[in-house]
Scaffold this motif. Sequence first.
Motif, short mmCIF file in Angstrom:
data_model
loop_
_atom_site.label_atom_id
_atom_site.label_comp_id
_atom_site.label_asym_id
_atom_site.label_seq_id
_atom_site.Cartn_x
_atom_site.Cartn_y
_atom_site.Cartn_z
N SER A 141 -9.97 -6.29 -2.45
CA SER A 141 -10.24 -5.07 -3.02
C SER A 141 -10.29 -5.10 -4.66
CB SER A 141 -9.50 -3.65 -2.44
OG SER A 141 -9.75 -3.40 -1.31
N VAL A 142 -11.10 -4.40 -5.35
CA VAL A 142 -11.04 -4.52 -6.84
C VAL A 142 -10.74 -3.12 -7.35
CG1 VAL A 142 -12.65 -4.94 -8.89
CG2 VAL A 142 -12.83 -6.48 -6.80
N ILE A 143 -9.78 -2.80 -8.33
CA ILE A 143 -9.64 -1.82 -8.79
C ILE A 143 -10.16 -1.68 -10.61
CG2 ILE A 143 -7.91 0.00 -9.60
CD1 ILE A 143 -8.36 -0.80 -6.48
N GLN A 144 -10.50 -0.88 -10.90
CA GLN A 144 -10.97 -0.83 -12.31
C GLN A 144 -10.38 0.53 -12.91
OE1 GLN A 144 -15.56 -0.81 -11.95
NE2 GLN A 144 -15.13 -3.00 -13.07
N ALA A 145 -10.33 0.52 -14.06
CA ALA A 145 -9.95 1.99 -15.11
C ALA A 145 -10.94 2.71 -14.92
CB ALA A 145 -9.72 1.35 -16.38
N GLU A 146 -10.91 4.01 -14.74
CA GLU A 146 -11.87 5.08 -14.60
C GLU A 146 -12.88 5.01 -15.99
OE1 GLU A 146 -10.95 9.44 -13.13
OE2 GLU A 146 -10.62 9.14 -15.22
N GLY A 147 -12.14 4.79 -17.00
CA GLY A 147 -13.34 4.57 -18.44
C GLY A 147 -13.84 3.14 -18.15
N ALA A 148 -13.92 2.27 -17.53
CA ALA A 148 -14.65 1.12 -17.59
C ALA A 148 -14.72 0.84 -15.92
CB ALA A 148 -13.82 0.09 -18.05
N GLN A 206 -6.35 7.07 1.30
CA GLN A 206 -7.71 7.11 1.85
C GLN A 206 -7.70 6.59 3.37
OE1 GLN A 206 -10.02 4.96 -0.82
NE2 GLN A 206 -10.01 6.42 -2.30
N GLY A 207 -6.57 6.02 3.73
CA GLY A 207 -6.43 5.39 5.13
C GLY A 207 -6.97 3.87 4.93
N PHE A 208 -7.59 3.44 3.85
CA PHE A 208 -8.04 2.14 4.06
C PHE A 208 -6.96 1.12 4.22
CE2 PHE A 208 -9.62 -1.80 1.89
CZ PHE A 208 -10.86 -1.95 2.48
N VAL A 209 -5.96 1.19 3.54
CA VAL A 209 -4.77 0.49 3.62
C VAL A 209 -3.55 1.10 4.61
CG1 VAL A 209 -2.60 -0.55 2.65
CG2 VAL A 209 -4.82 -0.79 1.32
N LYS A 210 -3.27 0.54 5.66
CA LYS A 210 -2.38 1.17 6.63
C LYS A 210 -1.02 0.79 6.42
CE LYS A 210 -5.82 2.10 9.45
NZ LYS A 210 -7.00 1.47 8.41
N LEU A 221 -1.58 -1.41 -8.57
CA LEU A 221 -0.78 -0.50 -7.65
C LEU A 221 -1.01 0.69 -7.82
CD1 LEU A 221 2.22 -0.10 -6.34
CD2 LEU A 221 3.13 0.05 -8.67
N ALA A 222 -1.68 1.45 -8.86
CA ALA A 222 -2.31 2.50 -8.95
C ALA A 222 -3.44 2.64 -7.79
CB ALA A 222 -3.10 2.95 -10.33
N GLY A 223 -4.27 1.62 -7.74
CA GLY A 223 -5.22 1.50 -6.88
C GLY A 223 -4.71 1.53 -5.22
N LEU A 224 -3.75 0.66 -5.19
CA LEU A 224 -2.98 0.66 -3.68
C LEU A 224 -2.62 2.26 -3.33
CD1 LEU A 224 -1.96 -0.67 -1.25
CD2 LEU A 224 0.32 -0.90 -2.59
N LYS A 225 -2.20 2.78 -4.11
CA LYS A 225 -1.74 4.20 -3.87
C LYS A 225 -2.99 5.01 -3.12
CE LYS A 225 2.06 4.60 -7.30
NZ LYS A 225 2.33 5.07 -8.73
N LYS A 226 -4.10 4.90 -3.88
CA LYS A 226 -5.30 5.52 -3.58
C LYS A 226 -5.72 5.26 -2.39
CE LYS A 226 -7.71 7.65 -7.11
NZ LYS A 226 -9.02 7.85 -7.87
N LEU A 227 -5.75 3.76 -2.03
CA LEU A 227 -6.33 3.25 -0.85
C LEU A 227 -5.37 3.52 0.34
CD1 LEU A 227 -7.44 -0.58 -2.07
CD2 LEU A 227 -8.65 1.63 -1.80
N PRO A 258 -2.77 -15.18 6.73
CA PRO A 258 -3.33 -14.34 5.70
C PRO A 258 -2.57 -12.72 5.57
CG PRO A 258 -4.98 -15.38 6.80
CD PRO A 258 -3.85 -15.67 7.62
N PRO A 259 -2.25 -12.52 4.51
CA PRO A 259 -1.84 -11.02 4.30
C PRO A 259 -3.17 -10.33 4.71
CG PRO A 259 -2.23 -12.11 2.17
CD PRO A 259 -2.45 -13.24 3.32
N ASP A 260 -2.93 -8.91 4.98
CA ASP A 260 -4.20 -8.20 5.35
C ASP A 260 -5.11 -7.79 4.19
OD1 ASP A 260 -3.72 -7.64 8.28
OD2 ASP A 260 -1.75 -6.81 7.63
N HIS A 261 -4.21 -7.60 3.10
CA HIS A 261 -5.14 -7.09 1.70
C HIS A 261 -4.74 -7.67 0.46
CE1 HIS A 261 -6.82 -3.28 3.44
NE2 HIS A 261 -5.70 -3.27 4.40
#
Length: 455
Positions: A289-296, A384-388, A375-381, A252-255
């Motif tokens: 992990s689930v990523i949403q658009a800020e407006g939704a 935040q240190g959630f993804v190493k 991809l945009a969400g990954l940058k944030k994660l 399994p991959p980590d994320h």
Amino acid sequence: MSPLSTSAPGVRQAAFRFRCIACGDLSDTASQNFRCAQCGDLLEITYPHWKETPPEAQKLKANWRQRRLSQSAVDLSGVWRFRDLLPALDNEDQAITLREGNTPLYELPQCARITGVPRLFAKHQGLNPTGSFKDAGMTVAATFARLAGFRWVACASTGNTSASMAAYAARGGMRSLVLVPDGKISWSKLSQALDYGAVTCQLRTDFDGCLRLLQELVLRAPVYQLNSINPFRLEGQKTLALELLEQFDWQPPDHLIVPGGNLGNSSAIGKALLEMRDLGLISRLPKLSVIQAEGANALVRTLREAGGKRLISVPAETRATAIRIGNPASWKKAVHVLEATGGACEQVTEVEIAQAKAEIGAEGIGCEPASAVTLAGLKKLVKQGFVKPEESVVLVLTGNLLKDPDYTMDFHRGDLLKGTTYEGADAALKLLRRPPVVLDATLDAVIGALEQAER
Ligand code: F0G
């Protein structure tokens, strides 16, 4: 016999049951709106016989590998190849298949550099027959619609579900009814539904309004609902995770990172991961992990403001129209799989989505805007240190680049965010734009364009 019975003709007896996700009620039939007869919540499909005689992990893996050598329609399907973990058919010729699944796993070297995560991959569901991940679920649900004897199938959609449903209905000799929001849906998705012969209604409401109406319609008219509320859809969509793990040789991959709209896909992938763990196909769970658009961002708010206990609906607005959904039907299922796998839930802005989409395009792969939230969400994660950096990450790209050419053209021409609150905040996008240039048809003009691009 109920038309939605597990004992419909062609369905192998006792091979699966419906279970309510809230009260746990088990039954062999489902009402036409796929809601629990006791409490009204959503249903999922379970396989009680796995408890007594669990399928053997090594045998399953060997069977699935062996079937790749076969030329039969169900084995050529990247969904039905995994049929041991799906509701069983008596006769495999009954499957309505367009050879869905079998989607590639790509490395993303440039995005890996951008995010600082070297082991970064994309599972590209946009390379399915109608260009989105919906086909994996539709082959199963359309097959069961036909087995249950329905002439008509129907869905509410932001575009991809309707394209997929219309195609599978046509292949299966059924009629299809599409309810889509008037405006805010890409022409290329709409045009697919038209060509595949759907009766297409553009309703003066949003996706959530379309889905509400469909839920009432199925109780009044003999049409079979093919939204992801339909648990057969989610069984088919599980195979994305099975195929992915096979591509990773069951390490399994980590994320795993997926976009979130109506939240059927994240629920399906999560269900598959948990089943694979329980059956011993994998020894540990990737974090989903689930990523949403800020407006939704209904799920983001539901988790942050209500601890995942009640849905916080939002008025949805985003140019990633596939996920322009404010009242996601499968929110409870999604909360469950996020908690069970230890995944995160984040939101990203319109600028971040546009930038990520162009970066995935620049890999020679491309995707539609809703897919780029991953991809945009990954940058944030990562921030935040959630993804190493040393962890492996798979982005699930849900739709093909060609699904929304208007978005892509607007982006490259610099028109995408004009007139929005993001206008002026899009400096990061300038370097990624490649607008077309209109030139005189001379050698000098073209050489000039080359030189300009080199600068
Ligand atoms: N990505 C794309 C390209 C989609 O079309 C959708 C949903 C999603 C992500 C979100 O998946 O709803 O399972 O959370 N599209 C639906 C449709 C709603 O009607 O085509 P989800």
